[in-house]
Design an enzyme around this catalytic site. Structure first.
Site, mmCIF file in Angstrom:
data_model
loop_
_atom_site.group_PDB
_atom_site.id
_atom_site.type_symbol
_atom_site.label_atom_id
_atom_site.label_comp_id
_atom_site.label_asym_id
_atom_site.label_seq_id
_atom_site.Cartn_x
_atom_site.Cartn_y
_atom_site.Cartn_z
ATOM 1 N N GLY A 11 0.805 -1.372 -0.059
ATOM 2 C CA GLY A 11 0.076 -0.168 -0.014
ATOM 3 C C GLY A 11 0.788 1.346 -0.151
ATOM 4 N N GLY A 14 -0.624 4.690 -1.315
ATOM 5 C CA GLY A 14 -1.577 4.984 -0.851
ATOM 6 C C GLY A 14 -1.335 6.386 0.277
ATOM 7 N N LEU A 67 -1.183 -8.056 -3.682
ATOM 8 C CA LEU A 67 -1.800 -9.106 -2.525
ATOM 9 C C LEU A 67 -2.515 -10.227 -2.898
ATOM 10 C CD1 LEU A 67 -2.413 -5.992 -0.062
ATOM 11 C CD2 LEU A 67 -0.955 -8.189 0.467
ATOM 12 N N GLN A 91 -8.429 -2.675 -0.537
ATOM 13 C CA GLN A 91 -9.589 -1.758 -1.399
ATOM 14 C C GLN A 91 -10.004 -1.115 0.011
ATOM 15 O OE1 GLN A 91 -11.846 0.021 -2.222
ATOM 16 N NE2 GLN A 91 -13.402 -1.561 -1.733
ATOM 17 N N SER A 133 -8.829 -1.610 11.322
ATOM 18 C CA SER A 133 -9.909 -0.413 11.008
ATOM 19 C C SER A 133 -10.903 -0.530 12.016
ATOM 20 C CB SER A 133 -10.310 -0.691 9.744
ATOM 21 O OG SER A 133 -11.368 0.501 9.740
ATOM 22 N N GLU A 135 -13.654 0.493 11.596
ATOM 23 C CA GLU A 135 -15.065 -0.014 10.601
ATOM 24 C C GLU A 135 -15.421 -1.443 11.282
ATOM 25 O OE1 GLU A 135 -17.283 1.023 8.135
ATOM 26 O OE2 GLU A 135 -16.447 2.927 9.352
ATOM 27 N N TYR A 157 -16.237 -4.203 3.358
ATOM 28 C CA TYR A 157 -14.640 -3.772 3.917
ATOM 29 C C TYR A 157 -14.486 -4.447 5.171
ATOM 30 C CZ TYR A 157 -11.273 -0.521 5.552
ATOM 31 O OH TYR A 157 -10.063 -0.118 5.953
ATOM 32 N N LYS A 161 -11.831 -7.043 7.021
ATOM 33 C CA LYS A 161 -10.767 -6.488 7.988
ATOM 34 C C LYS A 161 -10.689 -7.552 9.131
ATOM 35 C CE LYS A 161 -8.507 -3.164 6.217
ATOM 36 N NZ LYS A 161 -6.944 -3.085 5.886
HETATM 37 P P1 NAP Z 1 -5.619 4.174 0.512
HETATM 38 O O1 NAP Z 1 -4.903 5.578 0.391
HETATM 39 O O2 NAP Z 1 -6.949 3.722 -0.237
HETATM 40 O O3 NAP Z 1 -4.382 3.166 -0.001
HETATM 41 C C1 NAP Z 1 -4.584 1.731 -0.303
HETATM 42 C C2 NAP Z 1 -3.470 1.280 -0.776
HETATM 43 O O4 NAP Z 1 -3.395 -0.268 -0.932
HETATM 44 C C3 NAP Z 1 -2.768 1.717 -2.081
HETATM 45 O O5 NAP Z 1 -1.526 1.830 -2.243
HETATM 46 C C4 NAP Z 1 -3.392 0.762 -3.142
HETATM 47 O O6 NAP Z 1 -2.478 0.659 -4.226
HETATM 48 C C5 NAP Z 1 -3.091 -0.564 -2.465
HETATM 49 N N1 NAP Z 1 -3.796 -1.550 -3.111
HETATM 50 C C6 NAP Z 1 -4.868 -1.761 -3.348
HETATM 51 N N2 NAP Z 1 -5.025 -3.157 -3.762
HETATM 52 C C7 NAP Z 1 -3.918 -3.825 -3.551
HETATM 53 C C8 NAP Z 1 -3.626 -4.972 -4.193
HETATM 54 N N3 NAP Z 1 -4.534 -5.894 -4.626
HETATM 55 N N4 NAP Z 1 -2.261 -5.424 -3.917
HETATM 56 C C9 NAP Z 1 -1.326 -4.590 -3.329
HETATM 57 N N5 NAP Z 1 -1.749 -3.362 -3.187
HETATM 58 C C10 NAP Z 1 -2.939 -2.726 -3.181
HETATM 59 O O7 NAP Z 1 -5.656 3.725 2.085
HETATM 60 P P2 NAP Z 1 -4.903 4.484 3.529
HETATM 61 O O8 NAP Z 1 -6.065 5.349 3.809
HETATM 62 O O9 NAP Z 1 -3.760 4.696 3.150
HETATM 63 O O10 NAP Z 1 -4.969 3.160 4.325
HETATM 64 C C11 NAP Z 1 -4.212 2.286 4.537
HETATM 65 C C12 NAP Z 1 -4.520 0.738 5.150
HETATM 66 O O11 NAP Z 1 -5.051 1.265 6.247
HETATM 67 C C13 NAP Z 1 -5.721 0.442 4.397
HETATM 68 O O12 NAP Z 1 -5.309 -0.991 4.511
HETATM 69 C C14 NAP Z 1 -7.080 0.841 4.956
HETATM 70 O O13 NAP Z 1 -7.983 -0.213 4.607
HETATM 71 C C15 NAP Z 1 -6.407 1.031 6.359
HETATM 72 N N6 NAP Z 1 -7.138 1.709 7.189
HETATM 73 C C16 NAP Z 1 -7.279 3.092 6.834
HETATM 74 C C17 NAP Z 1 -7.712 3.941 7.531
HETATM 75 C C18 NAP Z 1 -8.056 5.583 7.212
HETATM 76 O O14 NAP Z 1 -8.678 6.124 7.757
HETATM 77 N N7 NAP Z 1 -7.296 6.109 6.372
HETATM 78 C C19 NAP Z 1 -8.247 3.657 8.930
HETATM 79 C C20 NAP Z 1 -8.169 2.321 9.335
HETATM 80 C C21 NAP Z 1 -7.493 1.420 8.513
HETATM 81 P P3 NAP Z 1 -3.254 1.528 -5.689
HETATM 82 O O15 NAP Z 1 -2.465 3.073 -5.347
HETATM 83 O O16 NAP Z 1 -2.488 0.966 -6.871
HETATM 84 O O17 NAP Z 1 -4.641 1.606 -5.837
HETATM 85 O O1 F7E Z 2 -16.888 8.011 5.080
HETATM 86 C C1 F7E Z 2 -20.239 9.752 5.035
HETATM 87 C C2 F7E Z 2 -20.161 8.234 5.016
HETATM 88 O O2 F7E Z 2 -15.665 7.443 3.208
HETATM 89 C C3 F7E Z 2 -16.963 8.690 6.268
HETATM 90 C C4 F7E Z 2 -11.733 4.518 5.086
HETATM 91 O O3 F7E Z 2 -10.561 5.012 5.260
HETATM 92 O O4 F7E Z 2 -12.077 5.170 7.517
HETATM 93 C C5 F7E Z 2 -12.463 5.097 6.226
HETATM 94 O O5 F7E Z 2 -13.840 4.691 5.855
HETATM 95 C C6 F7E Z 2 -18.499 9.108 6.635
HETATM 96 C C7 F7E Z 2 -19.389 7.664 6.369
HETATM 97 O O6 F7E Z 2 -14.877 6.991 5.416
HETATM 98 C C8 F7E Z 2 -20.335 11.343 1.727
HETATM 99 O O7 F7E Z 2 -21.496 7.590 4.774
HETATM 100 C C9 F7E Z 2 -21.387 11.536 3.647
HETATM 101 O O8 F7E Z 2 -20.374 7.614 7.328
HETATM 102 O O9 F7E Z 2 -14.759 9.322 4.518
HETATM 103 P P1 F7E Z 2 -15.353 8.033 4.442
HETATM 104 P P2 F7E Z 2 -15.447 5.653 6.237
HETATM 105 O O10 F7E Z 2 -16.262 4.949 5.587
HETATM 106 O O11 F7E Z 2 -15.510 6.098 7.608
HETATM 107 C C10 F7E Z 2 -12.104 3.811 8.149
HETATM 108 C C11 F7E Z 2 -11.772 3.685 9.429
HETATM 109 C C12 F7E Z 2 -11.572 2.790 7.113
HETATM 110 O O12 F7E Z 2 -10.689 1.864 7.489
HETATM 111 C C13 F7E Z 2 -11.661 2.981 5.574
HETATM 112 O O13 F7E Z 2 -10.634 2.238 5.017
HETATM 113 O O14 F7E Z 2 -18.942 10.021 5.612
HETATM 114 N N1 F7E Z 2 -20.619 10.442 4.103
HETATM 115 N N2 F7E Z 2 -21.263 11.882 2.290
HETATM 116 C C14 F7E Z 2 -19.569 10.282 2.878
HETATM 117 N N3 F7E Z 2 -18.680 9.449 2.427
HETATM 118 C C15 F7E Z 2 -18.019 9.624 1.243
HETATM 119 N N4 F7E Z 2 -17.063 8.858 1.054
HETATM 120 N N5 F7E Z 2 -18.451 10.363 0.256
HETATM 121 C C16 F7E Z 2 -19.676 11.304 0.730
HETATM 122 O O15 F7E Z 2 -20.126 11.742 -0.359
#
Ligand code: NAP
Ligand code: F7E
Length: 338
Positions: A11, A14, A67, A91, A133, A135, A157, A161
């Site tokens: 990742g 990302g 992956l 994803q 996460s 989530e 999703y 996880k």
């Molecule tokens: P992100 O910006 O969506 O980045 C996801 C990364 O995964 C990208 O580099 C993507 O590559 C790569 N990826 C997707 N499919 C893949 C595959 N089949 N093989 C290898 N790599 C692949 O996510 P992020 O916000 O940095 O989050 C990082 C991790 O933490 C994720 O696992 C996410 O689910 C988890 N997480 C995020 C949050 C948050 O709030 N940000 C909170 C809790 C957990 P491409 O660039 O090619 O698409």
């Molecule tokens: O949504 C609401 C939506 O897509 C936050 C990922 O990084 O954090 C992320 O997941 C909230 C939700 O993040 C729109 O319904 C309203 O309640 O920014 P989000 P997420 O779903 O919380 C967790 C911790 C992860 O692990 C995930 O990888 O916002 N919402 N209006 C919207 N959300 C989006 N995307 N777009 C809208 O227009």
């Protein structure tokens, strides 16, 4: 000379991958970033790290892998022999996971298993971090959520996880692999993907302020999230792997705000009334929603000495300022640096 530590990061392209790579390079690590093939360039978040013309011995190396491709993972783990592996690839979009549930599980759930198997099969001694996460809690039964709160996933999703979480815990117990779950609550930054709600808002706001957009279409404004800064959260990932014992930790700010409050903070910062610009579009609602999340990271504070540095208003302003800059630069014909 002390041995240079090697880290493998999935990742890497990302949001978190880029902050973690920066953090590890600064710590003196040699970082191997696993990236999948893309038909267009997608390394803009890390270009400054591996294309620095002043840096002769680049500490970030990119390797192709996926992956969903066990042979690539086996090969990379065996040849690189990393001291630490951070599994951030996924994803990661919750709403999209309802459209592609099988694929989301392939990458997030089975992808993690493939990587754990690659470690087990290689026999190397490495430490493993799994990007779990908040989530996974779904509509949680208790507030705030901590390491003992039961999981009730509300999306493909989140279900993927949960599977990966338990596989990580199982490989720790069954094979004595140093494997940790970081249960991270939402964390954002100027590098956040533009389809997540915070960045969607700040990017639209910047375009509205520059008069190149008139409306912003959103879904559920009542959802509440515990939003922190990604730069703070990657440090917690690293700290988990430096602790003497492998364990699972919640990483959060302990505060929760609604999407509506995010809008108020962002638009208010530049002196605009969000109500004049925001429209609701049902297509952004999810089949099942997670209404409210709020994390208790006191275990991480106590055992890892970790706490967030950036608070909610600072995060919102950082993102608004950065996107104002991005839009200004786009309008003036150059690409904005994030
Ligand atoms: P992100 O910006 O969506 O980045 C996801 C990364 O995964 C990208 O580099 C993507 O590559 C790569 N990826 C997707 N499919 C893949 C595959 N089949 N093989 C290898 N790599 C692949 O996510 P992020 O916000 O940095 O989050 C990082 C991790 O933490 C994720 O696992 C996410 O689910 C988890 N997480 C995020 C949050 C948050 O709030 N940000 C909170 C809790 C957990 P491409 O660039 O090619 O698409
Ligand atoms: O949504 C609401 C939506 O897509 C936050 C990922 O990084 O954090 C992320 O997941 C909230 C939700 O993040 C729109 O319904 C309203 O309640 O920014 P989000 P997420 O779903 O919380 C967790 C911790 C992860 O692990 C995930 O990888 O916002 N919402 N209006 C919207 N959300 C989006 N995307 N777009 C809208 O227009």
């Amino acid at each position: 000379m002390p041995k240079i530590k090697k880290a493998l990061v999935t990742g890497i392209t990302g949001q978190d991958g880029s902050y973690l790579a920066e953090f590890l390079v600064k710590k003196g690590y040699e970082v191997y970033g696993l990236m999948r093939r893309s038909s267009s360039f997608n390394t803009d978040r890390i270009d400054h790290l591996y294309q620095d013309p002043h840096e002769k011995n680049l500490r970030l190396k990119l390797v192709y892998g996926d992956l969903n491709d066990a042979s690539s993972l086996n090969h990379i783990v065996k040849t690189v022999k990393p001291d630490e592996i951070y599994n951030l690839g996924a994803q990661s979009h919750v709403k999209v996971s309802f459209s592609i549930p099988e694929y989301t599980g392939e990458v997030g759930a089975l992808g993690t298993t493939r990587l754990l198997e690659a470690i087990r099969d290689s026999g190397i001694k490495t430490k493993f971090y799994q990007a779990s996460s908040s989530e996974m809690y779904g509509n949680a039964s208790e507030f705030p959520q901590n390491e003992n709160t039961p999981f009730r996933p509300r999306s493909p999703y989140a279900a993927a996880k949960v599977y990966a979480y338990w596989m990580t815990a199982n490989y720790r117990e069954a094979y004595n692999i140093f494997a940790c779950n970081g249960v991270l609550f939402n964390h954002e930054s100027p590098r956040r993907g533009e389809t997540f709600v915070t960045r969607k808002i700040t990017m639209a706001l910047a375009r509205i302020r520059h008069k190149v957009q008139t409306k912003l279409y959103l879904g559920n404004l009542d959802a509440k999230r515990d939003w922190g800064f990604a730069g703070d959260y990657v440090e917690a990932m690293w700290l988990m792997l430096q602790h003497h014992e492998a364990d699972d930790y919640v990483v959060a700010t302990g505060e929760t705000y609604s999407v509506r409050q995010f809008l108020e903070e962002a638009f208010g910062y530049v002196g605009l009334n969000w109500k004049k610009y925001v429209e609701i579009d049902k297509k952004y609602f999810r089949p099942t929603e997670v209404d409210c999340l709020m994390g208790d990271s006191s275990k991480a504070k106590k055992l890892l000495n970790w706490k967030p540095k950036v608070n909610f208003p600072q995060l919102v302003r950082m993102m608004v300022d950065a996107d104002m800059n991005v839009v200004r630069k786009i309008l003036h014909g150059t690409k904005g640096k994030r």
